[in-house]
Design a protein around this motif. Structure first.
Motif, PDB file in Angstrom:
ATOM      1  N   THR A 287      -5.823  24.416  85.764  1.00  0.00           N
ATOM      2  CA  THR A 287      -6.122  25.297  84.816  1.00  0.00           C
ATOM      3  C   THR A 287      -7.532  25.989  85.235  1.00  0.00           C
ATOM      4  N   VAL A 288      -7.447  27.385  85.381  1.00  0.00           N
ATOM      5  CA  VAL A 288      -8.756  28.083  85.658  1.00  0.00           C
ATOM      6  C   VAL A 288      -9.241  29.084  84.523  1.00  0.00           C
ATOM      7  N   ASP A 289     -10.655  28.951  84.522  1.00  0.00           N
ATOM      8  CA  ASP A 289     -11.184  30.030  83.302  1.00  0.00           C
ATOM      9  C   ASP A 289     -11.093  31.384  84.056  1.00  0.00           C
ATOM     10  N   LEU A 290     -10.671  32.575  83.206  1.00  0.00           N
ATOM     11  CA  LEU A 290     -10.527  33.876  83.652  1.00  0.00           C
ATOM     12  C   LEU A 290     -11.811  34.744  82.893  1.00  0.00           C
TER      13      LEU A 290
ATOM     14  N   MET B  81      -6.189  31.376  94.689  1.00  0.00           N
ATOM     15  CA  MET B  81      -5.042  30.886  93.765  1.00  0.00           C
ATOM     16  C   MET B  81      -4.386  31.960  93.689  1.00  0.00           C
ATOM     17  N   ARG B  82      -3.117  31.691  93.129  1.00  0.00           N
ATOM     18  CA  ARG B  82      -2.282  32.647  92.439  1.00  0.00           C
ATOM     19  C   ARG B  82      -1.901  32.331  90.777  1.00  0.00           C
ATOM     20  N   LEU B  83      -2.217  33.361  90.042  1.00  0.00           N
ATOM     21  CA  LEU B  83      -2.134  33.064  88.914  1.00  0.00           C
ATOM     22  C   LEU B  83      -0.570  33.196  88.319  1.00  0.00           C
ATOM     23  N   LEU B  84      -0.301  31.939  87.895  1.00  0.00           N
ATOM     24  CA  LEU B  84       1.111  31.803  87.381  1.00  0.00           C
ATOM     25  C   LEU B  84       1.369  32.331  85.725  1.00  0.00           C
ATOM     26  N   ALA B  85       0.285  31.657  84.869  1.00  0.00           N
ATOM     27  CA  ALA B  85       0.703  32.136  83.569  1.00  0.00           C
ATOM     28  C   ALA B  85      -0.792  31.909  82.683  1.00  0.00           C
ATOM     29  N   ARG B  86      -0.936  33.035  82.017  1.00  0.00           N
ATOM     30  CA  ARG B  86      -2.372  32.973  81.344  1.00  0.00           C
ATOM     31  C   ARG B  86      -2.000  32.624  79.985  1.00  0.00           C
ATOM     32  N   GLU B  87      -3.186  32.247  79.300  1.00  0.00           N
ATOM     33  CA  GLU B  87      -3.195  31.989  77.884  1.00  0.00           C
ATOM     34  C   GLU B  87      -4.458  32.442  77.485  1.00  0.00           C
ATOM     35  N   GLY B  88      -4.934  33.603  76.717  1.00  0.00           N
ATOM     36  CA  GLY B  88      -6.263  33.981  76.499  1.00  0.00           C
ATOM     37  C   GLY B  88      -6.824  34.105  77.923  1.00  0.00           C
TER      38      GLY B  88
ATOM     39  N   PRO C  24     -11.290  39.180  83.422  1.00  0.00           N
ATOM     40  CA  PRO C  24     -10.474  39.104  82.053  1.00  0.00           C
ATOM     41  C   PRO C  24      -8.969  40.046  82.614  1.00  0.00           C
ATOM     42  N   GLU C  25      -9.376  40.810  83.386  1.00  0.00           N
ATOM     43  CA  GLU C  25      -8.213  41.881  83.775  1.00  0.00           C
ATOM     44  C   GLU C  25      -7.201  41.097  84.601  1.00  0.00           C
ATOM     45  N   ALA C  26      -7.202  39.951  84.989  1.00  0.00           N
ATOM     46  CA  ALA C  26      -6.309  39.380  85.780  1.00  0.00           C
ATOM     47  C   ALA C  26      -4.859  39.114  85.042  1.00  0.00           C
ATOM     48  N   ALA C  27      -3.809  39.285  85.777  1.00  0.00           N
ATOM     49  CA  ALA C  27      -2.464  39.428  85.275  1.00  0.00           C
ATOM     50  C   ALA C  27      -1.487  38.422  86.027  1.00  0.00           C
TER      51      ALA C  27
END
Length: 111
Positions: A28-31, A7-14, A35-38
């Motif tokens: 929605t995916v748990d990071l 999957m491609r990370l579109l936007a993160r929140e925490g 945690p370094e994913a951008a």
């Protein structure tokens, strides 16, 4: 059995992020484990949690393989579909792991 989905990370929140798969499905995916994913990173996701970062080429290969497996299961795969889905494997000789290659070269037969 779990199957990881690229999957491609579109936007993160925490430690949560909106991510999209190759078909455009968003979830929605748990990071917590990455945690370094951008934004823009490729992730391997199992059951709603990102397990590790991937580069774009690896993500493409995994997505193609999953599409090939789906075609096989649906009975719609021909040789061209299989070759495309498993392009990194289709036309190469398999390699033994080093410990088995050494045993084979020494003439031992593993039971």
């Amino acid at each position: 059995m779990c199957i990881g989905t690229p999957m491609r990370l579109l936007a993160r929140e925490g430690l949560s992020a909106r991510c999209a798969d190759a078909a455009g499905r968003v979830e929605t995916v748990d990071l917590s484990l990455v945690p370094e994913a951008a934004d823009g990173d490729h992730l391997l996701v199992f059951q709603g949690a990102a397990r590790r970062l991937m580069d774009a080429e690896e993500a493409r290969l995994v997505a193609a393989a999953l599409e090939g497996v789906a075609a096989l299961m649906a009975g719609t795969a021909d040789a061209a579909v299989i070759d495309a889905a498993f392009a990194d494997l289709a036309h190469r000789e398999p390699a033994l792991p080093p410990h088995l290659a050494a045993a084979f070269a020494a003439g031992r037969k593993e039971a």
